[in-house]
Design a protein around this motif. Structure first.
Motif, mmCIF file in Angstrom:
data_model
loop_
_atom_site.group_PDB
_atom_site.id
_atom_site.type_symbol
_atom_site.label_atom_id
_atom_site.label_comp_id
_atom_site.label_asym_id
_atom_site.label_seq_id
_atom_site.Cartn_x
_atom_site.Cartn_y
_atom_site.Cartn_z
ATOM 1 N N ALA A 249 0.830 -1.211 0.000
ATOM 2 C CA ALA A 249 0.000 0.000 0.000
ATOM 3 C C ALA A 249 0.862 1.258 0.000
ATOM 4 C CB ALA A 249 -0.941 -0.006 1.199
ATOM 5 N N ILE A 250 1.947 1.235 0.789
ATOM 6 C CA ILE A 250 2.869 2.375 0.830
ATOM 7 C C ILE A 250 3.515 2.583 -0.534
ATOM 8 C CG2 ILE A 250 5.026 3.232 1.820
ATOM 9 C CD1 ILE A 250 4.254 1.715 4.404
ATOM 10 N N LYS A 251 3.972 1.507 -1.141
ATOM 11 C CA LYS A 251 4.607 1.602 -2.466
ATOM 12 C C LYS A 251 3.623 2.109 -3.513
ATOM 13 C CE LYS A 251 8.068 -2.053 -1.780
ATOM 14 N NZ LYS A 251 8.565 -3.355 -2.283
ATOM 15 N N LYS A 252 2.404 1.604 -3.449
ATOM 16 C CA LYS A 252 1.381 2.014 -4.422
ATOM 17 C C LYS A 252 1.034 3.484 -4.253
ATOM 18 C CE LYS A 252 -3.188 0.582 -6.123
ATOM 19 N NZ LYS A 252 -2.764 0.337 -7.521
ATOM 20 N N THR A 259 11.194 1.007 -3.082
ATOM 21 C CA THR A 259 11.391 1.270 -1.656
ATOM 22 C C THR A 259 11.601 -0.041 -0.889
ATOM 23 O OG1 THR A 259 9.968 3.222 -1.759
ATOM 24 C CG2 THR A 259 10.353 2.284 0.414
ATOM 25 N N ILE A 260 12.589 -0.064 -0.030
ATOM 26 C CA ILE A 260 12.845 -1.233 0.810
ATOM 27 C C ILE A 260 12.364 -0.920 2.227
ATOM 28 C CG2 ILE A 260 14.607 -2.745 1.801
ATOM 29 C CD1 ILE A 260 16.277 -2.254 -0.710
ATOM 30 N N ARG A 331 3.698 -13.053 23.342
ATOM 31 C CA ARG A 331 4.896 -13.619 23.972
ATOM 32 C C ARG A 331 5.909 -14.036 22.895
ATOM 33 N NH1 ARG A 331 1.020 -16.002 27.497
ATOM 34 N NH2 ARG A 331 1.079 -17.969 26.318
ATOM 35 N N ASN A 332 5.397 -14.629 21.822
ATOM 36 C CA ASN A 332 6.272 -15.046 20.723
ATOM 37 C C ASN A 332 6.922 -13.853 20.032
ATOM 38 O OD1 ASN A 332 5.556 -17.711 21.192
ATOM 39 N ND2 ASN A 332 3.954 -17.721 19.615
ATOM 40 N N LYS A 333 6.175 -12.752 20.005
ATOM 41 C CA LYS A 333 6.644 -11.570 19.265
ATOM 42 C C LYS A 333 7.813 -10.877 19.951
ATOM 43 C CE LYS A 333 3.860 -8.025 18.858
ATOM 44 N NZ LYS A 333 2.728 -7.152 18.461
ATOM 45 N N VAL A 334 7.958 -11.086 21.261
ATOM 46 C CA VAL A 334 9.018 -10.412 22.024
ATOM 47 C C VAL A 334 10.392 -10.718 21.441
ATOM 48 C CG1 VAL A 334 10.200 -10.338 24.252
ATOM 49 C CG2 VAL A 334 7.708 -10.271 24.160
ATOM 50 N N GLN A 335 10.634 -11.977 21.098
ATOM 51 C CA GLN A 335 11.941 -12.376 20.566
ATOM 52 C C GLN A 335 12.233 -11.696 19.228
ATOM 53 O OE1 GLN A 335 12.158 -15.054 17.777
ATOM 54 N NE2 GLN A 335 9.986 -14.571 17.464
ATOM 55 N N TYR A 336 11.186 -11.478 18.454
ATOM 56 C CA TYR A 336 11.377 -10.839 17.141
ATOM 57 C C TYR A 336 11.661 -9.349 17.298
ATOM 58 C CZ TYR A 336 10.436 -9.365 12.343
ATOM 59 O OH TYR A 336 10.540 -8.816 11.087
ATOM 60 N N ILE A 337 10.920 -8.692 18.178
ATOM 61 C CA ILE A 337 11.128 -7.256 18.418
ATOM 62 C C ILE A 337 12.541 -7.005 18.951
ATOM 63 C CG2 ILE A 337 10.372 -5.236 19.723
ATOM 64 C CD1 ILE A 337 8.427 -6.106 17.541
ATOM 65 N N LYS A 338 12.985 -7.846 19.885
ATOM 66 C CA LYS A 338 14.341 -7.705 20.425
ATOM 67 C C LYS A 338 15.380 -7.857 19.320
ATOM 68 C CE LYS A 338 13.567 -9.224 25.211
ATOM 69 N NZ LYS A 338 13.873 -10.276 26.221
ATOM 70 N N TRP A 339 15.149 -8.816 18.450
ATOM 71 C CA TRP A 339 16.088 -9.054 17.346
ATOM 72 C C TRP A 339 16.143 -7.849 16.410
ATOM 73 C CZ3 TRP A 339 15.582 -9.385 12.023
ATOM 74 C CH2 TRP A 339 16.691 -9.920 11.337
ATOM 75 N N LEU A 340 14.971 -7.281 16.068
ATOM 76 C CA LEU A 340 14.935 -6.098 15.206
ATOM 77 C C LEU A 340 15.697 -4.935 15.841
ATOM 78 C CD1 LEU A 340 11.227 -6.036 13.913
ATOM 79 C CD2 LEU A 340 13.277 -6.556 12.584
ATOM 80 N N ASN A 341 15.455 -4.728 17.126
ATOM 81 C CA ASN A 341 16.115 -3.623 17.825
ATOM 82 C C ASN A 341 17.627 -3.839 17.903
ATOM 83 O OD1 ASN A 341 13.680 -2.312 18.187
ATOM 84 N ND2 ASN A 341 13.320 -3.216 20.218
ATOM 85 N N ALA A 342 18.027 -5.080 18.145
ATOM 86 C CA ALA A 342 19.450 -5.385 18.228
ATOM 87 C C ALA A 342 20.126 -5.160 16.892
ATOM 88 C CB ALA A 342 19.650 -6.833 18.691
ATOM 89 N N LYS A 343 19.420 -5.445 15.808
ATOM 90 C CA LYS A 343 19.956 -5.239 14.464
ATOM 91 C C LYS A 343 19.773 -3.806 13.979
ATOM 92 C CE LYS A 343 21.315 -9.463 13.647
ATOM 93 N NZ LYS A 343 22.736 -9.794 13.355
ATOM 94 N N LYS A 344 19.142 -2.987 14.813
ATOM 95 C CA LYS A 344 18.867 -1.589 14.476
ATOM 96 C C LYS A 344 18.063 -1.447 13.183
ATOM 97 C CE LYS A 344 22.948 0.124 16.922
ATOM 98 N NZ LYS A 344 24.189 0.936 16.873
ATOM 99 N N VAL A 345 17.072 -2.324 13.097
ATOM 100 C CA VAL A 345 16.152 -2.244 11.953
ATOM 101 C C VAL A 345 14.968 -1.408 12.396
ATOM 102 C CG1 VAL A 345 14.678 -3.534 10.376
ATOM 103 C CG2 VAL A 345 16.866 -4.517 11.126
ATOM 104 N N TYR A 346 14.981 -0.143 11.967
ATOM 105 C CA TYR A 346 13.929 0.778 12.394
ATOM 106 C C TYR A 346 12.960 1.104 11.265
ATOM 107 C CZ TYR A 346 17.218 1.315 16.232
ATOM 108 O OH TYR A 346 18.074 1.058 17.294
ATOM 109 N N ARG A 347 13.271 0.665 10.054
ATOM 110 C CA ARG A 347 12.371 0.944 8.921
ATOM 111 C C ARG A 347 12.550 -0.085 7.826
ATOM 112 N NH1 ARG A 347 7.467 2.236 7.725
ATOM 113 N NH2 ARG A 347 7.162 3.615 5.971
#
Length: 347
Positions: A249-252, A259-260, A331-347
């Motif tokens: 939707a953002i790309k469209k 855009t990545i 609860r499952n999502k916590v591990q993914y959010i931590k991983w994103l933050n650790a990798k500094k994936v903000y966008r």
């Protein structure tokens, strides 16, 4: 007596001249006339090619282009040029070359994978057949064709099933498009139509959902499970809440399909778009990408389970962790959010 000698001399000379002419003609027609080292060489003759164009294509491959042209004129090929891809074999004579160019157009393999838009599909196909990307895109988007074929601007991507197909190189844009429609109809046989009906979905809706599955997982063995999650949500009228649809939707909206976006933000979920499955329940109005056969089959043959949620499994990349309740999912999502933050994936 003297006159007889002259007549004999003239006759012999005439025979010699005739013999020389016959030899020259025979040699022009039947002597080998190639000069390349490989066993075969290929030439491509376009639909609007002239004899001059054919000569230019053959010039690097032949010992004598003039004899080829002479034989081509005699055999009527010069005024009846055939477009296509042709193989010239080492040691061929002019007669064999012309016969090849007349009747031995070689089929080629045309392949395409999961394109997000018809524009990129047109570009991909134009690299493989004679038709250019502009004519292909025009044929793909023709309003009259879409209407008579049962597609619209949102669903027109459905018609193209990623695969490898056999075409002649000189296939034009309309013929390529029409062949794809035949392949689409062949795929949607009675058995698959019945399976779609049992899901209370049209083929276009199946493919729109399959496109979401395609974007969510590249693992063929996981696709039926992911499809099952989304079908459970559709049945329970729960929004799909699929991040790939928001990204599309953002790309469209921006028109920037290059855009990545690696992380969907909360503000993105408020975007006003029929493709935003956080705001609108049901499947998107059209596919967000071109689903491959495995994704379509996953929707038609989903895994039966009670899962309603899933999130990327950072301990087993490419796969996901599934949950039946929102509490489990959070609860499952916590591990993914931590991983994103650790990798500094903000966008």
């Amino acid at each position: 007596m003297y006159l007889k000698k002259i007549l004999w001399a003239v006759a012999i000379l005439g025979l010699l001249i005739c013999g020389f002419i016959v030899y020259q003609i025979y040699s022009a027609i039947f002597s080998p006339n190639t000069q390349f080292g490989n066993d075969e060489a290929y030439i491509y003759i376009t639909s609007d090619a002239s004899m001059a164009d054919v000569k230019k294509s053959l010039e690097p491959l032949l010992k004598d282009v003039l004899t080829f042209e002479s034989v081509a004129d005699r055999k009527g090929y010069s005024n009846n040029i055939k477009a296509g891809k042709y193989a010239i074999t080492k040691g061929m004579n002019n007669n064999e070359i012309i016969n090849t160019l007349r009747s031995q157009n070689i089929p080629i393999k045309v392949s395409f994978n999961n394109q997000e838009r018809l524009e990129t599909l047109a570009g991909r196909i134009s690299l493989q057949i004679e038709a250019d990307s502009i004519s292909l895109l025009k044929a793909f988007s023709d309003d009259a064709f879409l209407k008579t074929s049962g597609f619209d601007d949102d669903t027109k991507l459905c018609m193209y099933l990623p695969n490898t197909y056999e075409f002649f190189w000189n296939t034009n844009a309309q013929d390529f498009r029409d062949r794809m429609l035949k392949e689409y109809k062949r795929y949607w046989n009675e058995n698959r139509l019945e399976k779609a009906k049992q899901l209370n979905m049209s083929p276009a809706e199946v493919m729109s959902l399959a496109a979401v599955v395609q974007k969510e997982t590249a693992k063929a063995d996981e696709k039926p499970r992911v499809a099952g999650v989304y079908l459970n949500r559709v049945k329970q009228r729960i929004p799909l809440q699929a991040d790939p649809t928001v990204i599309f939707a953002i790309k469209k909206e921006t028109g920037n399909y290059d855009t990545i976006i690696k992380r969907v933000l909360y503000r993105d979920l408020e975007m006003e778009s029929p493709y935003n499955t956080y705001k609108y329940a049901g499947v998107p109005p059209g596919p967000i990408t071109m689903p491959d056969i495995s994704s379509i089959e996953a929707v038609l043959n989903p895994e039966k389970h009670d899962y309603l949620y899933f999130v990327a499994d950072v301990s087993n990349f490419g796969y996901h962790i599934f949950a039946k309740t929102l509490a489990q999912h959070n609860r499952n999502k916590v591990q993914y959010i931590k991983w994103l933050n650790a990798k500094k994936v903000y966008r």
